[in-house]
Design an enzyme around this catalytic site. Structure first.
Site, PDB file in Angstrom:
ATOM      1  N   LYS A  52      34.294  33.792  36.816  1.00  8.18           N
ATOM      2  CA  LYS A  52      34.790  34.985  36.552  1.00  8.18           C
ATOM      3  C   LYS A  52      36.266  35.149  36.895  1.00  8.18           C
ATOM      4  O   LYS A  52      37.163  35.395  36.193  1.00  8.18           O
ATOM      5  CB  LYS A  52      34.135  36.463  37.127  1.00  8.18           C
ATOM      6  CG  LYS A  52      32.702  36.644  36.386  1.00  8.18           C
ATOM      7  CD  LYS A  52      31.905  37.293  37.155  1.00  8.18           C
ATOM      8  CE  LYS A  52      30.488  37.677  36.709  1.00  8.18           C
ATOM      9  NZ  LYS A  52      29.498  38.364  37.295  1.00  8.18           N
ATOM     10  N   GLN A  96      29.012  41.909  42.426  1.00 11.63           N
ATOM     11  CA  GLN A  96      28.384  40.829  42.179  1.00 11.63           C
ATOM     12  C   GLN A  96      26.785  41.087  42.660  1.00 11.63           C
ATOM     13  O   GLN A  96      26.691  41.311  43.676  1.00 11.63           O
ATOM     14  CB  GLN A  96      28.771  39.617  42.617  1.00 11.63           C
ATOM     15  CG  GLN A  96      28.176  38.311  42.257  1.00 11.63           C
ATOM     16  CD  GLN A  96      27.966  37.762  40.691  1.00 11.63           C
ATOM     17  OE1 GLN A  96      29.034  38.154  40.043  1.00 11.63           O
ATOM     18  NE2 GLN A  96      26.874  37.804  40.285  1.00 11.63           N
ATOM     19  N   ASP A 119      30.759  46.183  33.762  1.00 13.16           N
ATOM     20  CA  ASP A 119      29.443  45.569  33.707  1.00 13.16           C
ATOM     21  C   ASP A 119      28.676  46.408  32.659  1.00 13.16           C
ATOM     22  O   ASP A 119      27.535  46.074  32.238  1.00 13.16           O
ATOM     23  CB  ASP A 119      28.659  45.458  34.880  1.00 13.16           C
ATOM     24  CG  ASP A 119      28.755  44.030  35.431  1.00 13.16           C
ATOM     25  OD1 ASP A 119      29.183  43.119  34.595  1.00 13.16           O
ATOM     26  OD2 ASP A 119      28.722  44.017  36.673  1.00 13.16           O
TER      27      ASP A 119
END
Ligand code: NDP
Length: 281
Positions: A52, A96, A119
């Site tokens: 990422k 995460q 997200d």
């Protein structure tokens, strides 16, 4: 011969487009910043976080990295999220997953401001998707829509079947196909006569989480098959939820694993980061 949908190529195109957008934004004095939080040092998570950050670097997005020790308390993590929520120079916040077992994942994800939830997991964004309002969309299903559109596959009016109803893949996938005017059926572990249902699909999206479960007898001749699954088999090779060898000859188009849906997730995350500036505008 089935068209092989090249997720690597399509994700690279999206990243190039985003790079150009970000460079234009920079010339207008606008910087995009993503905060990435990792708790503990799970090796798979570290690889995802690294990828990422690499994608951010390529596109020109500033990334702030927070690597917290495994023993961090939930309160400390919530405190950091609150601080990042308040910072005007932070556009996106990503925690995460998975989190260590002493943390309540739902509570943590709900603490992220819906305006920074790149997200697309916050209930407010899921609700927005449900009623057709603007918001962040979960990256993997958003990536599937891009794969279909950019491969010239029409969704409107098509019989679409999704296998799986998880909050991060199956459900948002079904809502996105519906938004594109597909006729959508969602199947799950309690579905009866699964093969009969999936054999109706013009577009079959498989997110069942079982290596190579979907064989040719689940698939209609000429269907488009999108394989979201990702596993490592006993010989160490990557494979999907679809038995590619038997299914591909029957399809009009199919995604391979690796190189199909996988690369799209990060590309769509980057897209959400860029879009966040507009949403916060
Ligand atoms: P989950 O395990 O959360 O969900 C699996 C779904 O499949 C559930 O809804 C379950 O039903 C359903 N299911 C399980 N067994 C059957 C069965 N025999 N028949 C019909 N339905 C069944 O998985 P995720 O949605 O998180 O992920 C799905 C796959 O996608 C995994 O392989 C995962 O690794 C991969 N993935 C890939 C990503 C990428 O970037 N490429 C990102 C995210 C996931 P029920 O609800 O009834 O239990």
């Amino acid at each position: 011969m089935a068209q092989i949908i090249d997720g690597k190529l399509i994700s690279a195109q999206i990243k190039e487009e985003l790079k150009e957008k970000v460079s234009k934004m920079k010339s207008l004095g606008v910087e995009v910043t993503l905060a990435v939080i990792q708790v503990g040092a799970d090796p798979a998570s570290s690889v995802y976080v690294r990828n990422k950050k690499k994608a951010c670097e390529f596109i020109g997005i500033r990334s702030l990295s927070y690597e917290l020790p495994e023993g961090t308390s939930q309160e400390e993590l919530l405190d950091l999220i609150n601080k990042l929520n308040e910072r005007a120079d932070v556009n996106g916040i990503l925690v995460q997953l998975p989190l260590p077992s002493h943390m309540e994942e739902e509570k943590i994800l709900d603490a992220i401001s819906p305006l920074k939830d790149v997200d697309g997991f916050h209930p407010q964004n899921v609700g927005a998707l449900c009623i057709g309002k603007q918001g962040f969309v979960s990256c993997t299903p958003a990536g599937v829509i891009q794969l279909l559109k950019r491969s010239g596959i029409e969704i409107a009016g098509k019989e679409c079947v999704v296998i799986g109803r998880s909050n991060i893949v199956g459900k948002p996938m079904a809502l996105l196909l519906l938004r594109e005017n597909g006729t959508v059926t969602v199947t799950h572990s309690r579905t009866k006569e699964l093969k009969a249902v999936t054999s109706r699909a013009d577009i079959l999206v498989v997110a069942v989480g079982k290596p190579r479960m979907i064989t040719e007898d689940y698939v209609k001749e000429g269907a488009v098959v999108i394989d979201v699954g990702i596993h490592r088999d006993s010989e160490g090779h990557l494979c999907g939820d679809v038995d590619y060898e038997s299914v591909a000859p029957k399809c009009s188009a199919i995604t391979p694993v690796p190189g199909g849906v996988g690369p799209m997730t990060i590309a769509m995350l980057m897209n959400n980061c860029v879009e966040s500036v507009k949403l916060q505008g």
